[in-house]
Design a protein around this motif. Structure first.
Motif, PDB file in Angstrom:
ATOM      1  N   THR A 209       0.859  -1.184   0.000  1.00  0.00           N
ATOM      2  CA  THR A 209       0.000   0.000   0.000  1.00  0.00           C
ATOM      3  C   THR A 209       0.894   1.232   0.000  1.00  0.00           C
ATOM      4  O   THR A 209       2.106   1.150   0.243  1.00  0.00           O
ATOM      5  CB  THR A 209      -0.929   0.035   1.224  1.00  0.00           C
ATOM      6  OG1 THR A 209      -0.135  -0.024   2.416  1.00  0.00           O
ATOM      7  CG2 THR A 209      -1.917  -1.118   1.199  1.00  0.00           C
ATOM      8  N   GLY A 210       0.289   2.389  -0.280  1.00  0.00           N
ATOM      9  CA  GLY A 210       1.067   3.616  -0.394  1.00  0.00           C
ATOM     10  C   GLY A 210       1.393   3.894  -1.841  1.00  0.00           C
ATOM     11  O   GLY A 210       0.545   3.739  -2.734  1.00  0.00           O
ATOM     12  N   THR A 211       2.630   4.277  -2.111  1.00  0.00           N
ATOM     13  CA  THR A 211       3.066   4.556  -3.485  1.00  0.00           C
ATOM     14  C   THR A 211       4.462   3.988  -3.703  1.00  0.00           C
ATOM     15  O   THR A 211       5.172   3.659  -2.754  1.00  0.00           O
ATOM     16  CB  THR A 211       3.092   6.071  -3.775  1.00  0.00           C
ATOM     17  OG1 THR A 211       4.040   6.699  -2.893  1.00  0.00           O
ATOM     18  CG2 THR A 211       1.726   6.701  -3.588  1.00  0.00           C
ATOM     19  N   THR A 226       4.397   5.441 -11.643  1.00  0.00           N
ATOM     20  CA  THR A 226       4.258   5.373 -10.182  1.00  0.00           C
ATOM     21  C   THR A 226       3.017   4.559  -9.866  1.00  0.00           C
ATOM     22  O   THR A 226       1.980   4.738 -10.503  1.00  0.00           O
ATOM     23  CB  THR A 226       4.113   6.780  -9.587  1.00  0.00           C
ATOM     24  OG1 THR A 226       5.290   7.543  -9.887  1.00  0.00           O
ATOM     25  CG2 THR A 226       3.949   6.712  -8.078  1.00  0.00           C
ATOM     26  N   TRP A 227       3.134   3.625  -8.927  1.00  0.00           N
ATOM     27  CA  TRP A 227       1.953   2.886  -8.486  1.00  0.00           C
ATOM     28  C   TRP A 227       1.423   3.498  -7.204  1.00  0.00           C
ATOM     29  O   TRP A 227       2.163   4.089  -6.418  1.00  0.00           O
ATOM     30  CB  TRP A 227       2.250   1.403  -8.293  1.00  0.00           C
ATOM     31  CG  TRP A 227       3.204   1.035  -7.179  1.00  0.00           C
ATOM     32  CD1 TRP A 227       4.550   0.815  -7.281  1.00  0.00           C
ATOM     33  CD2 TRP A 227       2.884   0.818  -5.782  1.00  0.00           C
ATOM     34  NE1 TRP A 227       5.089   0.473  -6.065  1.00  0.00           N
ATOM     35  CE2 TRP A 227       4.085   0.473  -5.121  1.00  0.00           C
ATOM     36  CE3 TRP A 227       1.716   0.886  -5.035  1.00  0.00           C
ATOM     37  CZ2 TRP A 227       4.157   0.199  -3.761  1.00  0.00           C
ATOM     38  CZ3 TRP A 227       1.766   0.622  -3.672  1.00  0.00           C
ATOM     39  CH2 TRP A 227       2.965   0.279  -3.046  1.00  0.00           C
ATOM     40  N   SER A 228       0.125   3.342  -6.978  1.00  0.00           N
ATOM     41  CA  SER A 228      -0.476   3.783  -5.727  1.00  0.00           C
ATOM     42  C   SER A 228      -1.600   2.838  -5.354  1.00  0.00           C
ATOM     43  O   SER A 228      -2.261   2.250  -6.211  1.00  0.00           O
ATOM     44  CB  SER A 228      -0.986   5.224  -5.819  1.00  0.00           C
ATOM     45  OG  SER A 228      -1.989   5.333  -6.806  1.00  0.00           O
ATOM     46  N   ARG A 229      -1.811   2.706  -4.049  1.00  0.00           N
ATOM     47  CA  ARG A 229      -2.854   1.818  -3.519  1.00  0.00           C
ATOM     48  C   ARG A 229      -3.112   2.226  -2.076  1.00  0.00           C
ATOM     49  O   ARG A 229      -2.228   2.108  -1.224  1.00  0.00           O
ATOM     50  CB  ARG A 229      -2.393   0.364  -3.602  1.00  0.00           C
ATOM     51  CG  ARG A 229      -3.443  -0.688  -3.246  1.00  0.00           C
ATOM     52  CD  ARG A 229      -2.861  -2.044  -3.503  1.00  0.00           C
ATOM     53  NE  ARG A 229      -3.798  -3.131  -3.294  1.00  0.00           N
ATOM     54  CZ  ARG A 229      -3.564  -4.177  -2.495  1.00  0.00           C
ATOM     55  NH1 ARG A 229      -2.416  -4.259  -1.825  1.00  0.00           N
ATOM     56  NH2 ARG A 229      -4.440  -5.140  -2.375  1.00  0.00           N
ATOM     57  N   ALA A 230      -4.292   2.727  -1.796  1.00  0.00           N
ATOM     58  CA  ALA A 230      -4.574   3.279  -0.473  1.00  0.00           C
ATOM     59  C   ALA A 230      -4.776   2.199   0.582  1.00  0.00           C
ATOM     60  O   ALA A 230      -4.393   2.371   1.735  1.00  0.00           O
ATOM     61  CB  ALA A 230      -5.798   4.186  -0.541  1.00  0.00           C
TER      62      ALA A 230
END
Length: 267
Positions: A209-211, A226-230
Motif C-alpha cells: 500500500t502507499g506509493t 508510479t503505483w499507488s494503492r490506499a
C-alpha cells in the motif's frame, strides 16, 4: 414557405482514453456470462521447475509473481471470469496474501474500452519500444523473460530451469502464456522470522500500500510509472511522469512485485 435547413449532426469524437464499463474488473473482457461481483478465487501455485508446467494458469484473470524462501518465486493466480476444472500445482500462502471472510466489492483495474486503441494512448505518451523483457529472479531457477508478439499483441513468457529459458505453457490445454500486460511493482521487501524452509531460508513480506515505482509493458512499449494503492482492498493504479493514468489492455495481466533496488531490462 421556405423550410429551414437541417442542422448537420456532428459525430462525437471517441475518447481514446476511455476505460471499459460492463467488463470483468480484473481482465477488462466483456461480461457475457456470470456476474462481475462474483468473489474471485486466489490460488497460490508452486513455481519451481519441478512444478512446471502450471495447470489452468491461462484461465486466470491476473497472475502475481512473488518472492518466497531462497529467492525463488511463487505465483498467486486470481480467477474470476473463468472457472478452470484443474488448477495446480497448489502450494501454501504467504504473508503477502492478505484476505478476509467478509464479502467485498471486487476492485476494478483500468482497462481500455476500445481494444483497437493507439499504442501511445492511455498514459503511454512517453513510452519507448520494448519487445524483450528480463526480470532478474534467480538465474538458475526463476529468471523470467517476456517476448512481445505483435500479431496477437501479447507477451510470451519464458522462465529458467537449470539456467536455461523454457517457454511457459498451460499443462491443461498446452497453450502458451499470452499476457496482455506485464506490470512491475517495486517496493520494500524484507525477510521475516515466522517462516523458514528446510534449508534455513526465510520467507518475505512486502509493502503493498502507499506509493512506489512501477514499470508498465503494454503493446510492445515500456512506460515508467508510479503505483499507488490506499488500502489492501483497493486495486493498484498507475500514473506516468506527467500524472496521466495508465490504462491496460484487456486480457491477462502478469504482475511482478520486486525489490526497489532491482532493475528490469528491456530492448
Amino acid at each position: 414557405m421556405v423550410q429551414p435547413s437541417p442542422v448537420p449532426t456532428v459525430a462525437a469524437t471517441p475518447n481514446p482514453n476511455a476505460t471499459c464499463t460492463g467488463c470483468w474488473p480484473l481482465n477488462g473482457k466483456p461480461v457475457r456470462v456470470g456476474a462481475v461481483d462474483k468473489r474471485p478465487l486466489l490460488i497460490k501455485i508452486d513455481n519451481v521447475p519441478q512444478a512446471r508446467p502450471h495447470y489452468g494458469i491461462t484461465q486466470a484473470d491476473m497472475v502475481f509473481e512473488i518472492l518466497v524462501e531462497g529467492f525463488v518465486t511463487r505465483l498467486a493466480a486470481v480467477f474470476q471470469s473463468q472457472d478452470p476444472q484443474t488448477i495446480g500445482n497448489i502450494r501454501s500462502a504467504r504473508l503477502a496474501d492478505k484476505g478476509g471472510e467478509d464479502a467485498q466489492t471486487v476492485p476494478a483495474w483500468a482497462f481500455f474500452a476500445d481494444p483497437q486503441h493507439d499504442e501511445m494512448a492511455g498514459g503511454m505518451s512517453s513510452s519507448t519500444a520494448a519487445t524483450d523483457i528480463v526480470i532478474p529472479y534467480r538465474e538458475d531457477l526463476s529468471r523470467v523473460e517476456y517476448k512481445y508478439e505483435s500479431q496477437t499483441r501479447t507477451y510470451g513468457r519464458w522462465q529458467n530451469s537449470d539456467g536455461k529459458p523454457v517457454r511457459d505453457i498451460d499443462g491443461v490445454n498446452n497453450q502458451p502464456i499470452a499476457a496482455a500486460n506485464v506490470v512491475i511493482i517495486q517496493t520494500e521487501i524484507w525477510e521475516v522470522p515466522q517462516i523458514v524452509d528446510a534449508a534455513g531460508s526465510h520467507a518475505h513480506d512486502m509493502r503493498l500500500t502507499g506509493t512506489g515505482t512501477a514499470t508498465i509493458f503494454r503493446d510492445g512499449r515500456r512506460e515508467e510509472a508510479t503505483w499507488s494503492r490506499a488500502a489492501d482492498t483497493d486495486a493498484f493504479s498507475f500514473k506516468n511522469a506527467t500524472g496521466d493514468p495508465i490504462i491496460l489492455d484487456s486480457g491477462q495481466t502478469w504482475v511482478h512485485v520486486i525489490p526497489s533496488e532491482w532493475s528490469v531490462t528491456s530492448n
